[in-house]
Design an enzyme around this catalytic site. Structure first.
Site, PDB file in Angstrom:
ATOM      1  CG  HIS A 218       7.587   0.389  -7.538  1.00 31.97           C
ATOM      2  ND1 HIS A 218       8.521   0.446  -8.560  1.00 31.97           N
ATOM      3  CD2 HIS A 218       8.269   0.034  -6.422  1.00 31.97           C
ATOM      4  CE1 HIS A 218       9.709   0.137  -8.074  1.00 31.97           C
ATOM      5  NE2 HIS A 218       9.594  -0.112  -6.779  1.00 31.97           N
ATOM      6  CE  LYS A 222       9.267   3.753  -5.938  1.00 31.21           C
ATOM      7  NZ  LYS A 222       9.709   4.650  -4.854  1.00 31.21           N
TER       8      LYS A 222
END
Length: 335
Positions: A218, A222
């Site tokens: 990600h 994140k």
């Protein structure tokens, strides 16, 4: 030999490939491959969305998006605007954001910090009694935010991952407030998760003895482990695979994402790539499940479907209070 099923509306699914390539190696023994990928909408898809959104402009659902300064929050506001929802020009954010104004879709949204949030939310709810709150903040704020929504009595869609999930559900259950809670808002990915759960329920132990490798990539912002990966792993555990979530390979370094994972450079700031690789005890059979998402539109559109779904449940005074995205899918009224 590859059988490929293409769905041109939103997603592309590749199903059953005779070779897989974990760690840049090709395995020629028996293997199966399932992948899902999402890219930016095509022109045809954009025209379809334009037509679809025009039919939704009669919707009168006030929506307050908390975390509007983040990329996911902005994506949800854009999707809400396209769907014809009434965007409330207020949002909750961090203390350093207090008093700032964020402009999205030509609307000036004022951010309120942690102080006096209860009075602010109560005032907004009084002005908009059919308000639905959407939360895309940070994992550390999940429980405090949910307790605030429940205390005021505002229905909400929790798209933020992390936090104490058991405490989250108990907070909602005790308050009798309507909510959609899901670590994954992408409708097609949720359908894949539902299929995994069905397989786990009907064929427990089918993969006993198999080893599992999990990789998720990600954007660097994140900070927590993928909730989707955790949900899939839970299914594999029911299927007989021994694996702990601490074994997940989290990739947040952009260089590795480019070179090892294959994330397009333009989507380094917003993507969700997942790979699950199973190998039999004798190493003669392997399976790979993969779902890759570029951008945030898949989550934003799913969130708006969840908002519309929840507003209908509130209006009909449904007996059930807590829902997830599988419930939204089963309703069958997605745009």
């Amino acid at each position: 030999m590859v059988s490929l099923l293409k769905v041109n509306h939103q997603q592309h699914f590749a199903v059953f490939s005779s070779g897989i390539r974990p760690n840049n190696r090709t395995f020629h023994h028996k293997s199966s491959f399932i992948s899902m990928s999402s890219r930016s909408p095509t022109t045809i898809q954009h025209l379809h969305n334009t037509v679809s959104s025009s039919s939704n402009h009669s919707l009168d659902i006030p929506i307050m998006v908390n975390g509007c300064s983040g990329k996911m929050g902005k994506a949800v506001i854009k999707a809400a605007d396209s769907a014809g929802l009434n965007i409330v020009p207020l949002s909750f954010g961090s203390a350093v954001e207090n008093g700032k104004t964020v402009q999205v879709c030509g609307k000036d949204i004022v951010i309120h910090g942690p102080d006096d949030r209860e009075n602010v939310l109560a005032s907004v709810f009084d002005e908009h009694p059919n308000l639905v709150v959407v939360d895309y903040t940070v994992p550390s704020a999940v429980n405090d935010n949910a307790e605030l929504y429940c205390k005021v009595g505002v229905p909400f869609v929790m798209g933020t991952t992390g936090g104490d999930r058991d405490r989250l559900y108990k907070t909602v259950e005790d308050s009798k407030v309507y909510a959609v809670i899901s670590p994954q808002m992408g409708k097609q990915v949720v359908a894949f998760l539902a299929a995994m759960e069905i397989m786990a329920e009907q064929f427990p132990g089918a993969f006993s003895g198999y080893s599992l490798q999990v990789m998720e990539s990600h954007q660097t912002s994140k900070v927590d482990t993928s909730g989707t990966a955790k949900a899939v792993i839970s299914c594999f555990q029911k299927l007989g695979v021994s694996f702990d979530v601490d074994q997940i390979q989290m990739i947040r370094d952009p260089q590795r994402q480019l070179e090892m994972v294959g994330v397009p450079e333009e989507h380094l700031s917003g993507h969700a790539f997942h790979m699950y690789h199973l190998t039999s005890p004798d190493q003669t059979v392997s399976f790979e499940f993969q779902h890759n998402v570029c951008g945030r539109s898949i989550y934003a559109e799913g969130t708006i479907d969840a908002v519309i779904f929840l507003a209908k449940k509130v209006q009909s005074k449904a007996d059930k209070l807590i829902y997830n995205m599988i419930d939204v899918l089963r309703e069958g009224n997605m745009r």
